[in-house]
Enzyme design. Structure first.
Site, PDB file in Angstrom:
ATOM      1  N   SER A 110      -8.804  -0.796  -4.654  1.00  0.00           N
ATOM      2  CA  SER A 110      -8.965  -0.395  -3.264  1.00  0.00           C
ATOM      3  C   SER A 110     -10.445  -0.194  -2.948  1.00  0.00           C
ATOM      4  CB  SER A 110      -8.118   0.842  -2.971  1.00  0.00           C
ATOM      5  OG  SER A 110      -7.748   0.870  -1.605  1.00  0.00           O
TER       6      SER A 110
ATOM      7  N   LYS B 285       0.853  -1.184   0.000  1.00  0.00           N
ATOM      8  CA  LYS B 285       0.000   0.000   0.000  1.00  0.00           C
ATOM      9  C   LYS B 285       0.891   1.236   0.000  1.00  0.00           C
ATOM     10  CE  LYS B 285      -4.197   1.457  -0.228  1.00  0.00           C
ATOM     11  NZ  LYS B 285      -5.031   1.087  -1.380  1.00  0.00           N
TER      12      LYS B 285
END
Length: 589
Positions: free
Chosen positions: A386, A190
């Protein structure tokens, strides 16, 4: 008292004058809009469909933010209306060919792939395609390779050079200014927060970016190789040497068929049509062609499949056009859930993600619709990453394009501290009296202490665990299995199919057919959402909006290609709570 009535009269008079002025100015604007709205010129025999794609390409026509100062601008067609035009033109005896007028397309490769497939199908029907450009961006060239003949200007180029990702890093600048970006994230891939905590890309980020760039590039080269009859190995040599950087080298490398001017390309079109020299070619724009050939709807059919376009950043509250706001989409999906004629929902997602809270709220409403018996099928565009994947995970079936970017199952939170900026750079000091350790909330004028940092990290990891649960339940996997392919990692559609994040490779039409089959529908009609307001309604709303709307329109016009970076910084500044968002801004070419 006399003074009071004097000011009252002046105020009323000013108000009436303003209303009258708006009426006069607006009347002229509205008359012009009304005179041009939805009018179509009839299609003549031996016409050529002209395709120019130099604007942003939304999924749904006009579903994007349009400046209130561009009231005379034509409709901005969505990619599915563009494909509808090409597919209709293939069987239209009045349309003999297509003229591609291309330069730089602002779309991802999954979008370009959908349009390219339609162009190939058109060409395979026996009709011609001619392409001309002063210079071709890589996306535009990708489409041009479907043409029977590709022209480039004598001083033009083909910007064919391979793919790259360039990411700006702000940490040193922020340190110099005195702003400490306190970062909390879950998922080693991430990388959205790396620009604020590093000065280069992490090994994990380089690994994932290299993987998806290589996959998309391989598909890109494969299709161009077929279109231009050049081997993939030779195409790699051409790109590595940047042989398209001049018109002459592009011609010698077989990237184009001819160097010339637009009038020469039009001469070729006349030859295809059997026209005399100088005879006018009946050119038809996409907007006019769509007006003449709207999608047919049989309103006698009661059963409906709702196609819901979810494009843009996932945001809290009302949101703007071209965003996925929970305020709008929760209400929309709830209405569809309560409509007995809606038998299935196809969610068309093109989103990098955004607010975790908004994603959760939309996921909840979709889950309720599914529990009420609605079949839910997802179709992914350029992006469903996401937060974009969060709202997709519960679907009965998920379709993606080979070049879709999806996954990025991870969460981050960024809290800026201006303590150094205030104390050392500006000479402003803060002091505090509080009744408990956390009474001040999460501070921005002080750096967090260890206890506050732990609260934020725990909160972020809790949100990540919820994300894993949503995917685990939706995909029929254990949380451990999801965690192994999550960690914020981005996958292409093809790779996502292999790891179980999507079910099939396909487009929107495939998803609609799948939804109808799941709902046991022999006949159905399609309804599209959200309902996009016409230019007149949007103009009136914009005129009544706050100054912020007009300032944003001015900034967008002035900053041009730099506006997405400004917009991203603003979203980070205004973000509320944890974010589930793609870790980079995709470059357009």
């Amino acid at each position: 008292m006399a003074q009071f009535f004097k000011f009252l009269f002046a105020s009323c008079l000013g108000f009436l004058v303003a209303i009258f002025a708006i009426f006069l100015i607006g009347g002229g604007i509205f008359a012009r809009l009304a005179a041009t709205a939805d009018q179509s010129k009839p299609i003549k025999a031996n016409s050529v469909l002209k395709i120019r794609l130099n604007n942003a390409l939304p999924e749904q026509t006009n579903n994007l933010e349009i400046s209130p100062y561009e009231i005379n601008k034509d409709k901005i067609l969505g990619i599915h209306d563009i494909v509808h035009c090409i597919e209709t033109a293939k069987d239209d005896d009045k349309i003999k060919g297509i003229y591609l007028d291309l330069e730089f397309m602002t779309s991802g490769y999954a979008t370009a792939n959908v349009i390219r497939d339609a162009l190939k199908d058109f060409k395979d029907s026996g009709k011609f395609i001619i392409s001309y450009s002063k210079y071709y961006g890589q996306n535009a060239y990708y489409l041009a390779t479907t043409a029977d003949k590709v022209y480039v200007s004598p001083i033009g180029l083909v910007d064919f050079r391979g793919f790259a990702a360039q990411i700006p890093f702000y940490k040193n600048m922020l340190d110099n200014v005195g702003i400490n970006m306190q970062v909390f994230y879950a998922g080693k891939f991430k990388s959205a927060t790396e620009p604020f905590r590093r000065t280069d890309m992490s090994p994990e980020n380089k690994l994932q970016v290299r993987a998806y760039l290589s996959s998309i590039y391989d598909n890109y080269l494969s299709e161009i190789a077929e279109g231009r009859n050049i081997s993939e190995a030779r195409l790699r040599e051409i790109a590595n040497a940047y042989e398209g950087a001049s018109a002459n080298s592009a011609l010698s490398s077989d990237l184009v068929d001819a160097i010339g001017y637009e009038d020469q390309a039009l001469t070729d079109i006349r030859e295809y049509l059997g026209f005399d020299e100088g005879e006018k070619i009946p050119m038809v724009g996409l907007g006019n062609y769509l007006a003449n050939n709207p999608k047919s709807i049989d309103f006698s059919i009661k059963s409906k499949v709702a196609v819901v376009y979810a494009e843009g950043t996932v945001v809290d509250g009302k949101g703007e056009m071209g965003t996925i706001s929970d305020g709008k989409y929760v209400e929309l999906i709830r209405d569809l859930r309560k409509d007995d004629n809606i038998k299935a929902i196809v969610l068309r997602i093109n989103s990098p993600g955004g607010s975790a809270m908004a994603s959760e709220n939309i996921w909840r409403e979709l889950s309720l619709a599914k529990a009420d018996g609605k079949k839910i099928v997802v179709s992914m565009g350029d992006l469903a990453a996401s937060g974009g994947y969060y709202i997709a995970a519960m679907a009965d079936s998920i379709f993606a394009r080979p070049n879709t970017l999806t996954g990025s199952i991870g969460v981050f939170t960024v809290i800026p501290s201006v303590e150094k900026l205030m104390n050392k750079n500006l000479g402003i000091n803060y002091d505090t009296v509080k009744t408990g350790d956390f009474s001040t909330g999460i501070p921005v004028v002080f750096d967090m202490n260890e206890a506050e940092k732990q609260v934020m990290q725990n909160r972020t990891e809790e949100m990540y665990d919820i994300f894993l649960t949503r995917v685990s339940e939706g995909r029929g996997m254990t949380k451990k299995e999801v965690n192994e392919i999550a960690q914020g990692r981005v996958w292409t559609g093809e790779a996502a199919l292999e790891v179980g994040l999507v079910d099939k490779i396909g487009d929107l039409e495939d998803a609609i057919k799948s939804a109808a089959k799941l709902a046991d529908l022999d006949e159905y009609r399609i309804t599209e959402y959200p309902k996009v307001k016409d230019p007149l309604e949007r103009l009136i709303e914009d005129l009544l909006q706050e100054e912020e709307v007009h300032m944003r329109a001015i900034l967008k016009s002035e900053l041009g290609d730099w506006y997405p970076y400004y917009e991203e910084m603003q979203r980070i500044k205004d973000s509320k709570g944890a974010q589930a968002k793609l870790p980079f801004i995709l470059p357009k070419s």
